[in-house]
Design an enzyme around this catalytic site. Structure first.
Site, PDB file in Angstrom:
ATOM      1  N   ASP A   9     -37.246  15.591 -26.265  1.00  0.00           N
ATOM      2  CA  ASP A   9     -36.028  15.651 -25.454  1.00  0.00           C
ATOM      3  C   ASP A   9     -35.175  14.466 -25.914  1.00  0.00           C
ATOM      4  O   ASP A   9     -35.447  13.326 -25.576  1.00  0.00           O
ATOM      5  CB  ASP A   9     -36.406  15.532 -23.972  1.00  0.00           C
ATOM      6  CG  ASP A   9     -35.192  15.388 -23.056  1.00  0.00           C
ATOM      7  OD1 ASP A   9     -34.053  15.505 -23.554  1.00  0.00           O
ATOM      8  OD2 ASP A   9     -35.384  15.164 -21.844  1.00  0.00           O
ATOM      9  N   LYS A  71     -24.977  10.793 -28.153  1.00  0.00           N
ATOM     10  CA  LYS A  71     -25.103  12.246 -27.979  1.00  0.00           C
ATOM     11  C   LYS A  71     -23.780  12.840 -27.475  1.00  0.00           C
ATOM     12  O   LYS A  71     -23.513  14.020 -27.661  1.00  0.00           O
ATOM     13  CB  LYS A  71     -26.245  12.536 -27.007  1.00  0.00           C
ATOM     14  CG  LYS A  71     -26.621  13.992 -26.905  1.00  0.00           C
ATOM     15  CD  LYS A  71     -27.833  14.156 -26.027  1.00  0.00           C
ATOM     16  CE  LYS A  71     -28.114  15.594 -25.725  1.00  0.00           C
ATOM     17  NZ  LYS A  71     -29.249  15.733 -24.800  1.00  0.00           N
ATOM     18  N   GLU A 172     -32.072  22.714 -23.418  1.00  0.00           N
ATOM     19  CA  GLU A 172     -32.807  21.884 -22.453  1.00  0.00           C
ATOM     20  C   GLU A 172     -33.212  22.666 -21.199  1.00  0.00           C
ATOM     21  O   GLU A 172     -34.378  22.612 -20.785  1.00  0.00           O
ATOM     22  CB  GLU A 172     -31.969  20.648 -22.090  1.00  0.00           C
ATOM     23  CG  GLU A 172     -31.941  19.647 -23.243  1.00  0.00           C
ATOM     24  CD  GLU A 172     -30.788  18.682 -23.204  1.00  0.00           C
ATOM     25  OE1 GLU A 172     -30.078  18.627 -22.176  1.00  0.00           O
ATOM     26  OE2 GLU A 172     -30.574  17.985 -24.201  1.00  0.00           O
ATOM     27  N   ASP A 194     -29.364  20.909 -14.526  1.00  0.00           N
ATOM     28  CA  ASP A 194     -29.719  19.774 -15.391  1.00  0.00           C
ATOM     29  C   ASP A 194     -28.548  18.801 -15.500  1.00  0.00           C
ATOM     30  O   ASP A 194     -27.573  19.058 -16.207  1.00  0.00           O
ATOM     31  CB  ASP A 194     -30.109  20.336 -16.776  1.00  0.00           C
ATOM     32  CG  ASP A 194     -30.487  19.243 -17.762  1.00  0.00           C
ATOM     33  OD1 ASP A 194     -30.393  18.049 -17.413  1.00  0.00           O
ATOM     34  OD2 ASP A 194     -30.889  19.585 -18.889  1.00  0.00           O
TER      35      ASP A 194
END
Ligand code: AMP
Length: 598
Positions: A9, A71, A172, A194
């Site tokens: 992850d 990211k 994810e 999420d």
């Protein structure tokens, strides 16, 4: 056959690695004992890379050479307005790369974003390898469901640069659902909410006897914990400016301290009703007198600062339900993922929206890596136990007349899939057609991401509108798009596989992979040399002790002194592992000879 594959992850704020060992997924703790590693990279003055906890610890004193939240930038271009917003708030330097891409600068050296991610991936790989005592190259890396092709490809590039074999990139929320679904086998529809450090994703899935079917997925790649932190930072900066007429945003070190304190305060407010923010000597006034921040933030104040962000997530949930053709009442379980879901306001809002309390006993920081590891394990060991039916996250189509985007495969179509449309020629004797393949959600072609472009030639000449041309999109289970243009009368066709394009050329990726491997080899060499010197020191001590106690004949004593001198010199300036080990051997042989002679 490889025994292990990594589930990684790769988060905006923290990253996590998992493997399946003896049929059970486990999260592997790093050398500091933490199960998550900060996604932070720094370059120390010595040129050494610092990754994770080490980088975080020195972030304040080395603010301009410490890079985080990459990211949020990966796979984007420098002109992206979201990127421009980030540039204004990040303390490290961001410059334009050779392909409109983004490079970050640390100690005067430019790094592409996949290189930064590769350093984090390399660290996680090391964590797993240290645990297992074996080398591992296969990995699944997760990305936000809403990542487009360029962002996914840039993540694959990062894996390549880190020397990994990226088996697959999975979403994810899908990974979280796999982790949840393998424990809870009954047939159900779940929502995975999420909210991580930088991105928000919501996916609706049906799970039935090992088949995971994503019904819809949507999100916002610029909505996450960082935005919550930024609200608090803005609030503190504004109050400080009001009080002292000083803009702290111009001071990178002050901003780095504010960022750390804001995030800490945010996390504390998940447990407490109020928290103190103390930042002594945050800057000096015009006369050089030190100024401080010393304030209390209540939970209510903080919730007011961020309530619109939480509402934004709920609006996106509404879209996800609509796209999946379900209502709140059809959702059997809500799975919370991402550190931000620990915030009570988020939990309350989600419970209210879905009319049910979210699932308990799921660690929101670990569930994604666990799901990735289960999927990776299934891929490397035949007889995969579950089937994953994912969806296309964005519309796919082509540019048509008037600069419009014509959607051929709508977003949320289950993959693999095939969709086609038939166009006719638009002018007499048209023998070729330019096809521009796009991905996105904007009506104007130019505002979407261009995936490929090719010319379909050899069309049968004829009057305008008389020739039928079929454009067919096939999307495979990995999300790779194949496009076929076909003259339906003659069956003449042109087939193109849309290879994912990142912002780096294959040559650049190759060079970066080599640079990374060279750096790691040099680091390993340094570590090996250090260890060899330690062994040499031990041998030198033994010989010195022997020399002091044994009554050695003069020639042997001379020989020993000479050996000790050479050994000491090598300890002061060791050159190679081989030479140091050779010296250690010589000394050990001398010790044996002396002992034998006594
Ligand atoms: P992730 O990307 O899942 O690692 O999530 C990281 C985000 O969750 C960061 O913005 C953290 O500040 C935030 N976070 C972690 N723990 C908490 C907490 N207890 N309360 C609120 N936010 C948290």
């Amino acid at each position: 056959m490889t025994e292990y594959a990594l589930g990684i992850d790769l988060g905006t704020t923290n990253s996590c690695v998992s493997i399946v060992e003896q049929g059970k997924p486990i999260i592997i703790a790093n050398s500091a004992g933490y199960k998550t590693t900060p996604s932070i990279v720094a370059i120390a003055e010595s040129g050494k890379r610092l990754i994770g906890q080490l980088a975080k610890r020195q972030a304040i004193t080395n603010a301009t050479n410490t890079v985080y939240s990459t990211k949020r930038l990966i796979g984007r271009t420098i002109h992206d307005p979201e990127v421009q917003n980030c540039i204004a708030t990040l303390p490290y330097e961001i410059v334009e790369g050779p392909h409109d891409d983004i490079r970050v600068v640390m100690r005067d050296k430019q790094y592409s974003l996949p290189e930064i991610s590769a350093m984090i991936l390399g660290e996680l790989r090391q964590v797993a390898e240290n645990y297992l005592g074996t080398s591992i190259t296969d990995a699944i890396i997760t990305v936000p469901a809403y990542f487009n092709d360029a962002q996914r490809q840039a993540t694959i590039d990062a894996g390549t640069i880190a020397g990994l074999n990226v088996l697959r990139i999975i979403n994810e929320p899908t990974a979280a659902a796999i982790a949840y679904g393998t424990q809870n086998k009954k047939r159900q529809t779940i929502a995975v909410f999420d909210l991580g450090g930088g991105t928000f994703d919501i996916s609706i899935l049906s799970i039935d006897d090992g088949i995971f079917n994503v019904l819809s997925t949507t999100g916002d790649t610029f909505l996450g914990g960082e935005d919550f932190d930024n609200r608090l930072i803005e609030y503190l900066v504004l109050n400080f400016a009001r009080e002292h007429d000083i803009d702290l945003r111009e001071d990178p070190m002050a901003m780095q301290r504010l960022k750390i304190s804001a995030e800490k305060a945010k996390c504390e407010l998940s447990e407490m009703k109020s928290t103190e923010i103390n930042l002594p000597f945050i800057c000096t006034d015009a006369q050089g007198a030190p100024l401080h921040i010393n304030t209390t933030v209540t939970l209510e104040q903080f919730e007011n600062l961020v309530i619109d962000l939480v509402k934004r997530t709920l609006k996106i949930c509404q879209v996800a339900l609509m796209n999946a053709n379900v209502t709140q009442n059809d959702i059997d379980e809500v799975v919370l993922v991402g550190g931000m879901t620990r915030m009570p306001l988020v939990q309350r809002a989600v419970a209210e929206f879905f009319h049910k309390q979210p699932a308990k006993n799921i660690n929101p920081d670990e569930v994604v890596a666990v799901g990735a590891a289960i999927q990776a394990d299934g891929l490397i060991h035949q007889g995969q136990k579950h089937i994953l039916l994912d969806v296309t996250p964005l519309d796919l189509g082509i540019a048509v007349h008037g600069g419009k985007f014509h959607v051929i495969t709508p977003k949320n179509t289950t993959i693999p899939c095939t969709n086609s449309v038939v166009f006719t020629t638009s002018f007499d004797n048209q023998t070729s057609l330019r096809i521009v393949v796009l991905q996105g959600e904007q009506q104007q072609a130019a505002e979407n991401q261009r995936l490929a472009e090719f010319t379909f030639s050899g069309i049968r000449p004829g009057p305008a509108g008389s020739v039928d041309i079929q454009i067919k999109f096939d999307v495979d289970p990995d999300g790779i798009v194949n496009v076929t243009a076909k003259d339906l009368q003659t069956q003449h066709e042109h087939f193109v596989t849309v290879s994912r394009s990142s912002n780096l050329t294959p040559e650049e990726i190759e060079q970066m992979t080599k640079d990374n491997a060279d750096y790691l080899a040099a680091e390993k060499m340094n570590a090996d040399l250090k260890q060899a010197v330690e062994y040499l020191k031990l041998s030198l001590k033994s010989l010195r002790d022997l020399n002091a106690t044994a009554n050695l004949p003069a020639p042997i004593a001379n020989f020993t002194r000479n050996l000790l001198q050479r050994g000491d010199d090598l300890v002061k300036s060791p050159d190679t592992v081989v030479n140091v080990n050779r010296m250690t051997d010589d000394i050990n042989n001398a010790i044996s000879l002396i002992n034998e002679g006594q």
